[in-house]
Design a protein around this motif. Structure first.
Motif, short mmCIF file in Angstrom:
data_model
loop_
_atom_site.label_atom_id
_atom_site.label_comp_id
_atom_site.label_asym_id
_atom_site.label_seq_id
_atom_site.Cartn_x
_atom_site.Cartn_y
_atom_site.Cartn_z
N LEU A 158 -11.35 0.31 0.30
CA LEU A 158 -10.40 1.35 0.70
C LEU A 158 -11.04 2.74 0.65
O LEU A 158 -10.77 3.59 1.51
CB LEU A 158 -9.17 1.31 -0.20
N PRO A 176 -0.38 3.65 5.74
CA PRO A 176 -0.50 2.41 4.95
C PRO A 176 -0.90 1.20 5.79
O PRO A 176 -1.67 0.34 5.33
CB PRO A 176 0.91 2.24 4.37
N ALA A 227 -5.99 0.05 -7.45
CA ALA A 227 -5.35 -1.22 -7.11
C ALA A 227 -5.11 -2.02 -8.38
O ALA A 227 -5.89 -1.95 -9.33
CB ALA A 227 -6.21 -2.02 -6.13
N PRO A 239 0.82 -1.21 0.00
CA PRO A 239 0.00 0.00 0.00
C PRO A 239 0.86 1.27 0.00
O PRO A 239 1.91 1.32 0.65
CB PRO A 239 -0.79 -0.12 1.30
N ILE A 274 -1.46 -1.00 -4.10
CA ILE A 274 -2.56 -0.14 -3.70
C ILE A 274 -2.04 1.29 -3.58
O ILE A 274 -1.03 1.54 -2.91
CB ILE A 274 -3.15 -0.57 -2.34
#
Length: 271
Positions: free
Chosen positions: A99, A67, A110, A53, A120
Protein backbone atom coordinates in the motif's frame (compact mmCIF):
# COMPACT_ATOMS: atom_id res chain seq x y z
CA UNK A 1 4.60 -68.05 42.23
CA UNK A 2 1.30 -66.17 42.18
CA UNK A 3 2.35 -64.10 45.13
CA UNK A 4 5.63 -63.23 43.45
CA UNK A 5 3.79 -62.19 40.25
CA UNK A 6 1.37 -60.14 42.27
CA UNK A 7 4.20 -58.47 44.08
CA UNK A 8 6.02 -57.74 40.80
CA UNK A 9 2.86 -56.26 39.31
CA UNK A 10 2.42 -54.13 42.38
CA UNK A 11 5.96 -52.85 42.10
CA UNK A 12 5.40 -52.05 38.40
CA UNK A 13 2.19 -50.17 39.09
CA UNK A 14 3.87 -48.28 41.90
CA UNK A 15 6.71 -47.31 39.57
CA UNK A 16 4.24 -46.14 36.92
CA UNK A 17 2.34 -44.13 39.52
CA UNK A 18 5.55 -42.52 40.75
CA UNK A 19 6.59 -41.76 37.17
CA UNK A 20 3.22 -40.14 36.44
CA UNK A 21 3.47 -38.04 39.59
CA UNK A 22 7.03 -37.08 38.81
CA UNK A 23 6.81 -36.52 35.08
CA UNK A 24 3.09 -36.04 34.51
CA UNK A 25 3.55 -32.28 33.86
CA UNK A 26 5.58 -33.17 30.77
CA UNK A 27 2.70 -35.17 29.32
CA UNK A 28 0.24 -32.43 30.24
CA UNK A 29 2.47 -29.81 28.62
CA UNK A 30 2.83 -31.87 25.46
CA UNK A 31 -0.92 -32.41 25.34
CA UNK A 32 -1.62 -28.67 25.72
CA UNK A 33 0.99 -27.87 23.07
CA UNK A 34 -0.64 -30.28 20.62
CA UNK A 35 -4.02 -28.68 21.26
CA UNK A 36 -2.56 -25.19 20.79
CA UNK A 37 -0.84 -26.11 17.54
CA UNK A 38 -4.03 -27.70 16.29
CA UNK A 39 -6.06 -24.58 17.16
CA UNK A 40 -3.53 -22.26 15.51
CA UNK A 41 -3.42 -24.41 12.37
CA UNK A 42 -7.20 -24.41 12.19
CA UNK A 43 -7.37 -20.64 12.66
CA UNK A 44 -4.68 -20.00 10.03
CA UNK A 45 -6.81 -21.89 7.52
CA UNK A 46 -9.90 -19.78 8.32
CA UNK A 47 -11.00 -17.48 5.46
CA UNK A 48 -10.83 -13.70 5.94
CA UNK A 49 -14.38 -12.39 6.24
CA UNK A 50 -13.79 -8.95 4.69
CA UNK A 51 -11.24 -6.31 3.76
CA UNK A 52 -12.12 -2.80 4.93
CA UNK A 53 -9.88 0.00 3.58
CA UNK A 54 -10.06 3.55 4.95
CA UNK A 55 -8.34 6.56 3.39
CA UNK A 56 -7.79 9.46 5.77
CA UNK A 57 -8.89 12.59 3.86
CA UNK A 58 -6.67 15.58 3.14
CA UNK A 59 -7.19 18.79 5.16
CA UNK A 60 -9.72 19.96 2.54
CA UNK A 61 -11.61 16.67 2.98
CA UNK A 62 -10.56 15.26 -0.39
CA UNK A 63 -8.91 12.07 -1.59
CA UNK A 64 -6.12 11.74 -4.11
CA UNK A 65 -6.56 7.97 -3.88
CA UNK A 66 -9.81 6.15 -3.18
CA UNK A 67 -10.34 3.01 -1.04
CA UNK A 68 -11.34 1.05 -4.14
CA UNK A 69 -7.95 1.78 -5.69
CA UNK A 70 -6.22 0.37 -2.62
CA UNK A 71 -8.27 -2.81 -2.94
CA UNK A 72 -7.23 -3.12 -6.59
CA UNK A 73 -3.59 -2.59 -5.66
CA UNK A 74 -3.83 -5.19 -2.91
CA UNK A 75 -5.60 -7.64 -5.19
CA UNK A 76 -2.79 -7.37 -7.74
CA UNK A 77 -0.28 -8.43 -5.07
CA UNK A 78 -2.04 -11.74 -4.28
CA UNK A 79 -2.33 -14.85 -6.42
CA UNK A 80 -5.91 -15.45 -5.27
CA UNK A 81 -8.90 -13.15 -5.01
CA UNK A 82 -9.38 -11.17 -1.82
CA UNK A 83 -12.56 -13.05 -0.90
CA UNK A 84 -10.60 -16.33 -0.92
CA UNK A 85 -7.77 -15.24 1.36
CA UNK A 86 -7.15 -17.13 4.58
CA UNK A 87 -5.43 -15.83 7.67
CA UNK A 88 -2.24 -17.63 6.67
CA UNK A 89 -2.19 -15.66 3.40
CA UNK A 90 -2.01 -12.32 5.22
CA UNK A 91 1.45 -10.94 5.90
CA UNK A 92 0.69 -7.63 7.62
CA UNK A 93 4.11 -6.13 6.92
CA UNK A 94 3.88 -7.03 3.25
CA UNK A 95 0.35 -5.60 2.99
CA UNK A 96 1.58 -2.28 4.40
CA UNK A 97 4.57 -2.22 2.05
CA UNK A 98 2.32 -2.82 -0.97
CA UNK A 99 0.00 0.00 0.00
CA UNK A 100 2.84 2.42 0.78
CA UNK A 101 4.16 1.85 -2.74
CA UNK A 102 1.10 3.74 -4.00
CA UNK A 103 2.31 7.29 -4.84
CA UNK A 104 -0.29 9.11 -2.76
CA UNK A 105 0.00 6.90 0.35
CA UNK A 106 2.51 8.13 2.89
CA UNK A 107 1.82 5.60 5.65
CA UNK A 108 -0.38 2.52 5.87
CA UNK A 109 -1.46 0.48 8.88
CA UNK A 110 -3.09 -2.96 8.65
CA UNK A 111 -4.37 -5.51 11.15
CA UNK A 112 -6.80 -8.43 11.38
CA UNK A 113 -9.35 -8.20 14.19
CA UNK A 114 -10.97 -10.97 16.22
CA UNK A 115 -13.75 -11.27 13.63
CA UNK A 116 -11.19 -11.99 10.89
CA UNK A 117 -11.71 -8.64 9.15
CA UNK A 118 -8.60 -7.14 7.55
CA UNK A 119 -8.57 -3.43 8.40
CA UNK A 120 -6.47 -1.02 6.33
CA UNK A 121 -5.90 2.66 7.14
CA UNK A 122 -4.00 4.77 4.60
CA UNK A 123 -2.63 8.23 5.38
CA UNK A 124 -2.28 10.34 2.25
CA UNK A 125 0.71 12.43 1.30
CA UNK A 126 -0.15 16.13 1.51
CA UNK A 127 0.79 18.26 -1.53
CA UNK A 128 2.62 21.49 -0.74
CA UNK A 129 3.22 22.87 -4.25
CA UNK A 130 2.27 22.05 -7.80
CA UNK A 131 4.98 22.47 -10.41
CA UNK A 132 3.97 23.29 -13.99
CA UNK A 133 7.32 24.11 -15.56
CA UNK A 134 8.19 25.46 -18.98
CA UNK A 135 10.17 22.26 -19.58
CA UNK A 136 6.90 20.31 -19.58
CA UNK A 137 7.18 18.75 -16.13
CA UNK A 138 3.92 18.71 -14.20
CA UNK A 139 3.77 17.26 -10.68
CA UNK A 140 3.15 17.92 -6.99
CA UNK A 141 5.74 18.28 -4.26
CA UNK A 142 4.43 16.98 -0.94
CA UNK A 143 5.35 18.22 2.54
CA UNK A 144 8.41 15.97 2.59
CA UNK A 145 9.59 17.03 -0.86
CA UNK A 146 8.46 13.80 -2.52
CA UNK A 147 7.37 14.13 -6.14
CA UNK A 148 3.77 13.06 -6.70
CA UNK A 149 1.95 12.54 -10.00
CA UNK A 150 -1.33 14.27 -10.74
CA UNK A 151 -4.39 12.51 -9.38
CA UNK A 152 -7.36 11.62 -11.60
CA UNK A 153 -9.58 11.98 -8.53
CA UNK A 154 -8.87 15.47 -7.30
CA UNK A 155 -6.89 18.64 -8.02
CA UNK A 156 -5.40 20.10 -4.85
CA UNK A 157 -5.49 23.88 -4.42
CA UNK A 158 -1.90 24.71 -3.56
CA UNK A 159 0.42 27.42 -4.91
CA UNK A 160 1.41 26.67 -8.50
CA UNK A 161 5.07 27.07 -9.47
CA UNK A 162 5.51 28.06 -13.11
CA UNK A 163 8.24 29.30 -15.42
CA UNK A 164 11.89 28.30 -15.59
CA UNK A 165 11.84 25.61 -12.93
CA UNK A 166 14.90 23.36 -13.02
CA UNK A 167 14.32 19.75 -14.11
CA UNK A 168 13.55 17.24 -11.41
CA UNK A 169 16.54 15.65 -9.73
CA UNK A 170 16.28 12.77 -7.25
CA UNK A 171 19.24 14.04 -5.25
CA UNK A 172 18.00 17.62 -4.80
CA UNK A 173 17.29 17.13 -1.04
CA UNK A 174 21.04 16.66 -0.57
CA UNK A 175 21.78 20.10 -2.07
CA UNK A 176 20.76 23.00 0.21
CA UNK A 177 21.11 25.59 -2.58
CA UNK A 178 19.07 23.62 -5.10
CA UNK A 179 16.16 25.59 -6.55
CA UNK A 180 13.65 22.92 -5.55
CA UNK A 181 14.94 23.10 -1.97
CA UNK A 182 14.35 26.86 -2.01
CA UNK A 183 10.86 26.46 -3.45
CA UNK A 184 10.07 23.89 -0.76
CA UNK A 185 11.22 26.31 1.95
CA UNK A 186 9.09 29.09 0.46
CA UNK A 187 6.10 26.74 0.17
CA UNK A 188 6.34 25.77 3.82
CA UNK A 189 6.62 29.42 4.85
CA UNK A 190 3.48 30.29 2.89
CA UNK A 191 1.61 27.29 4.29
CA UNK A 192 2.43 28.15 7.91
CA UNK A 193 1.19 31.73 7.55
CA UNK A 194 -2.60 31.96 7.39
CA UNK A 195 -2.57 35.33 5.61
CA UNK A 196 -0.01 34.37 2.98
CA UNK A 197 -1.62 30.97 2.45
CA UNK A 198 -4.87 32.72 1.55
CA UNK A 199 -3.09 35.33 -0.59
CA UNK A 200 -0.62 33.56 -2.88
CA UNK A 201 -1.82 31.48 -5.81
CA UNK A 202 1.22 31.34 -8.09
CA UNK A 203 5.02 31.49 -7.88
CA UNK A 204 6.67 32.25 -11.20
CA UNK A 205 10.39 31.58 -11.70
CA UNK A 206 12.34 33.71 -14.19
CA UNK A 207 15.36 32.58 -16.19
CA UNK A 208 17.60 34.32 -13.64
CA UNK A 209 15.89 32.69 -10.65
CA UNK A 210 13.83 35.75 -9.66
CA UNK A 211 10.49 34.89 -8.05
CA UNK A 212 7.24 36.67 -8.78
CA UNK A 213 4.08 35.99 -6.79
CA UNK A 214 0.52 36.27 -8.07
CA UNK A 215 -2.34 36.75 -5.57
CA UNK A 216 -5.58 34.79 -5.78
CA UNK A 217 -7.56 37.99 -6.20
CA UNK A 218 -6.73 40.86 -8.53
CA UNK A 219 -4.24 41.34 -11.33
CA UNK A 220 -1.29 42.50 -9.25
CA UNK A 221 2.16 40.96 -9.39
CA UNK A 222 4.47 40.80 -6.40
CA UNK A 223 8.21 40.90 -7.14
CA UNK A 224 9.87 38.83 -4.46
CA UNK A 225 13.35 38.53 -5.96
CA UNK A 226 15.74 35.62 -5.58
CA UNK A 227 15.09 33.35 -2.64
CA UNK A 228 17.17 34.01 0.44
CA UNK A 229 16.63 32.11 3.69
CA UNK A 230 17.00 35.28 5.81
CA UNK A 231 15.78 38.05 3.52
CA UNK A 232 12.72 36.40 1.92
CA UNK A 233 10.74 36.05 5.19
CA UNK A 234 11.45 39.71 6.00
CA UNK A 235 10.18 40.77 2.58
CA UNK A 236 7.00 38.77 3.03
CA UNK A 237 6.44 40.31 6.45
CA UNK A 238 6.71 43.78 4.89
CA UNK A 239 4.14 42.73 2.30
CA UNK A 240 1.74 41.62 5.02
CA UNK A 241 2.10 44.95 6.82
CA UNK A 242 1.50 46.84 3.60
CA UNK A 243 -1.67 44.86 2.86
CA UNK A 244 -3.01 45.33 6.34
CA UNK A 245 -2.10 48.94 6.95
CA UNK A 246 -1.74 50.54 3.54
CA UNK A 247 -4.23 48.92 1.23
CA UNK A 248 -7.43 49.34 3.27
CA UNK A 249 -7.11 53.14 2.90
CA UNK A 250 -6.70 53.27 -0.86
CA UNK A 251 -7.81 49.85 -2.02
CA UNK A 252 -5.66 47.14 -3.59
CA UNK A 253 -7.34 47.61 -6.99
CA UNK A 254 -5.40 50.83 -7.51
CA UNK A 255 -2.07 48.97 -7.72
CA UNK A 256 -0.64 46.82 -10.47
CA UNK A 257 2.55 45.66 -8.73
CA UNK A 258 4.36 45.47 -5.41
CA UNK A 259 8.14 45.24 -5.39
CA UNK A 260 9.75 43.70 -2.29
CA UNK A 261 13.32 43.68 -3.57
CA UNK A 262 14.29 47.01 -2.01
CA UNK A 263 15.58 47.15 1.55
CA UNK A 264 13.02 47.84 4.27
CA UNK A 265 10.25 48.98 1.93
CA UNK A 266 7.51 47.97 -0.46
CA UNK A 267 7.50 49.84 -3.74
CA UNK A 268 3.94 49.91 -5.03
CA UNK A 269 3.08 51.00 -8.56
CA UNK A 270 -0.42 52.14 -9.37
CA UNK A 271 -2.33 50.87 -12.33
Amino acid sequence: MASKATAALGRLLASVFIAIRRYGWIFVTLFVAVLAISAITEREATPIRAVQPVVLPLPDNANLVEPEELLELLQASFTKSLDQLTLSDIDIERVEEVLEAQPFVGDAEAYVDADLVLHITAEQRIPLLRVIADNGQNYYLDLDGVRLPLSPNYTVRVPVVTGKVVPWSDDYPEKPDHQLQQLMALGHYLRRDEFLRALVEQIDVSATGELTLAPKLGDQVIYLGRYDAKETPLRLERLKIFYREGLPYEGWRKYRSFDLRYADQVVAKKA
